[in-house]
Design an enzyme around this catalytic site. Structure first.
Site, PDB file in Angstrom:
ATOM      1  N   SER A 155       0.834  -1.212   0.000  1.00  0.00           N
ATOM      2  CA  SER A 155       0.000   0.000   0.000  1.00  0.00           C
ATOM      3  C   SER A 155       0.870   1.264   0.000  1.00  0.00           C
ATOM      4  CB  SER A 155      -0.984   0.002   1.170  1.00  0.00           C
ATOM      5  OG  SER A 155      -0.325   0.173   2.389  1.00  0.00           O
ATOM      6  N   LEU A 196      10.839  -6.985   4.771  1.00  0.00           N
ATOM      7  CA  LEU A 196      11.029  -7.619   6.081  1.00  0.00           C
ATOM      8  C   LEU A 196      12.421  -8.204   6.292  1.00  0.00           C
ATOM      9  CD1 LEU A 196       7.533  -9.281   6.523  1.00  0.00           C
ATOM     10  CD2 LEU A 196       8.400  -7.139   7.493  1.00  0.00           C
ATOM     11  N   HIS A 209       8.670   3.273   9.329  1.00  0.00           N
ATOM     12  CA  HIS A 209       8.344   2.357  10.429  1.00  0.00           C
ATOM     13  C   HIS A 209       7.046   2.865  11.063  1.00  0.00           C
ATOM     14  CE1 HIS A 209       9.124  -0.559  13.594  1.00  0.00           C
ATOM     15  NE2 HIS A 209       8.702   0.361  14.449  1.00  0.00           N
ATOM     16  N   GLU A 235       1.186   7.168   7.131  1.00  0.00           N
ATOM     17  CA  GLU A 235       2.348   6.739   6.324  1.00  0.00           C
ATOM     18  C   GLU A 235       2.151   7.112   4.865  1.00  0.00           C
ATOM     19  OE1 GLU A 235       3.502   2.597   6.750  1.00  0.00           O
ATOM     20  OE2 GLU A 235       2.702   2.569   8.777  1.00  0.00           O
TER      21      GLU A 235
HETATM   22  C1  GRF Z   1       3.857  -0.468   6.898  1.00  0.00           C
HETATM   23  O1  GRF Z   1       3.123  -0.422   8.076  1.00  0.00           O
HETATM   24  C2  GRF Z   1       5.258   0.067   7.136  1.00  0.00           C
HETATM   25  O2  GRF Z   1       5.314   1.004   8.166  1.00  0.00           O
HETATM   26  C3  GRF Z   1       6.025  -1.145   7.546  1.00  0.00           C
HETATM   27  O3  GRF Z   1       5.462  -2.194   6.782  1.00  0.00           O
HETATM   28  C4  GRF Z   1       4.121  -1.887   6.425  1.00  0.00           C
HETATM   29  C5  GRF Z   1       4.028  -2.038   4.932  1.00  0.00           C
HETATM   30  O4  GRF Z   1       2.705  -2.001   4.476  1.00  0.00           O
HETATM   31  N1  GRF Z   1       7.443  -0.951   7.370  1.00  0.00           N
HETATM   32  P1  GRF Z   1       2.406  -1.977   2.916  1.00  0.00           P
HETATM   33  O5  GRF Z   1       2.964  -3.260   2.318  1.00  0.00           O
HETATM   34  O6  GRF Z   1       3.027  -0.762   2.332  1.00  0.00           O
HETATM   35  O7  GRF Z   1       0.900  -1.966   2.823  1.00  0.00           O
END
Ligand code: GRF
Length: 237
Positions: A14, A89, A108, A178
């Site tokens: 996302s 990850l 984060h 974010e």
């Molecule tokens: C987000 O919450 C970001 O803060 C963390 O991983 C998640 C990724 O979500 N590092 P997406 O795959 O961008 O939906």
């Protein structure tokens, strides 16, 4: 010259989507071109989004994909200038953190250094914030070094933790922040407005970073929050 941006992701993507949409919204004003999405997981939503958007997607070499290119080779091959982790990850190899020092960003979903470090990702982060009865959480955008969630902070946007929140409601509110914050910081770093000095210190044209922004009002709609954020980033701290 626009920076050639690679996004590394392991999940739904996302944030990747928000970055691509922001670039589209900026049009000719954008300081970066999204040229590559790389992942450790062939089936992840981020790679599907890349394919749908016509952006090159690649799987990074691992035990499961030994024939694939290493991250270092992929980034070098595509002449990548700037790398944004968005839910990636795996630990980024030291060869890459060294080569991209000051050009490698992460978002984060908590106010680092609280609720960060190895193993602190996804629902665990938000569960810990709720369990601690913290009043505020929110995204941190930071430069990446060799240690999980440790590099110099660029911006933090506090988000209220509301009565009755659980890890899901809080995660959704932080994710919304974010999506507004991360693409804007990428634009500022790509455009050279925010830089990391060799000493590790983060500087901007107009002020010292890191910027702790005014707390988000989740009652406002995205367009209003975006305006407030643009103003805050232009005048921070
Ligand atoms: C987000 O919450 C970001 O803060 C963390 O991983 C998640 C990724 O979500 N590092 P997406 O795959 O961008 O939906």
């Amino acid at each position: 010259m626009r920076a050639r941006l690679a996004v590394l992701a392991s999940g739904g993507g996302s944030n990747l989507h928000a970055i691509a949409e922001h670039a589209r919204h900026l049009g000719e004003r954008r300081a970066f071109d999204l040229v590559l999405v790389a992942s450790d997981r062939p089936e992840c939503g981020a790679l599907q989004r890349a394919a749908a958007a016509g952006v090159e997607g690649a799987v990074v070499a691992s035990r499961h994909a030994p024939e694939a290119q290493t991250m270092e080779d992929l980034l070098a091959d595509r002449n990548v200038d700037l790398v944004a982790l968005a839910g990636y990850l795996k630990l980024v190899p030291p060869a890459v953190t060294r080569r991209f020092a000051g050009r490698l960003l992460n978002v984060h979903p908590a106010l680092l250094p609280a609720y960060g470090g190895a193993g602190m990702y996804g629902a665990r982060v938000h569960r810990s914030v709720v369990a601690a009865r913290a009043a505020l959480s929110g995204p941190t955008v930071h430069f990446v070094d060799d240690v999980y969630d440790h590099g110099a902070a660029i911006a933090q946007w506090p988000v209220p933790v509301l009565p009755g929140d659980d890890e899901y409601t809080l995660a959704a509110r932080v994710l919304r922040a974010e999506h507004l914050l991360y693409p804007r910081i990428i634009q500022l770093v790509a455009g050279g407005v925010i830089r990391q000095l060799p000493s590790g210190e983060v500087v901007t044209h107009h002020a010292a970073a890191p910027a702790v922004l005014p707390t988000m009002d989740p009652g406002l709609d995205d367009a209003v929050l975006a305006l407030a954020l643009d103003h805050a980033l232009a005048t921070a701290p």
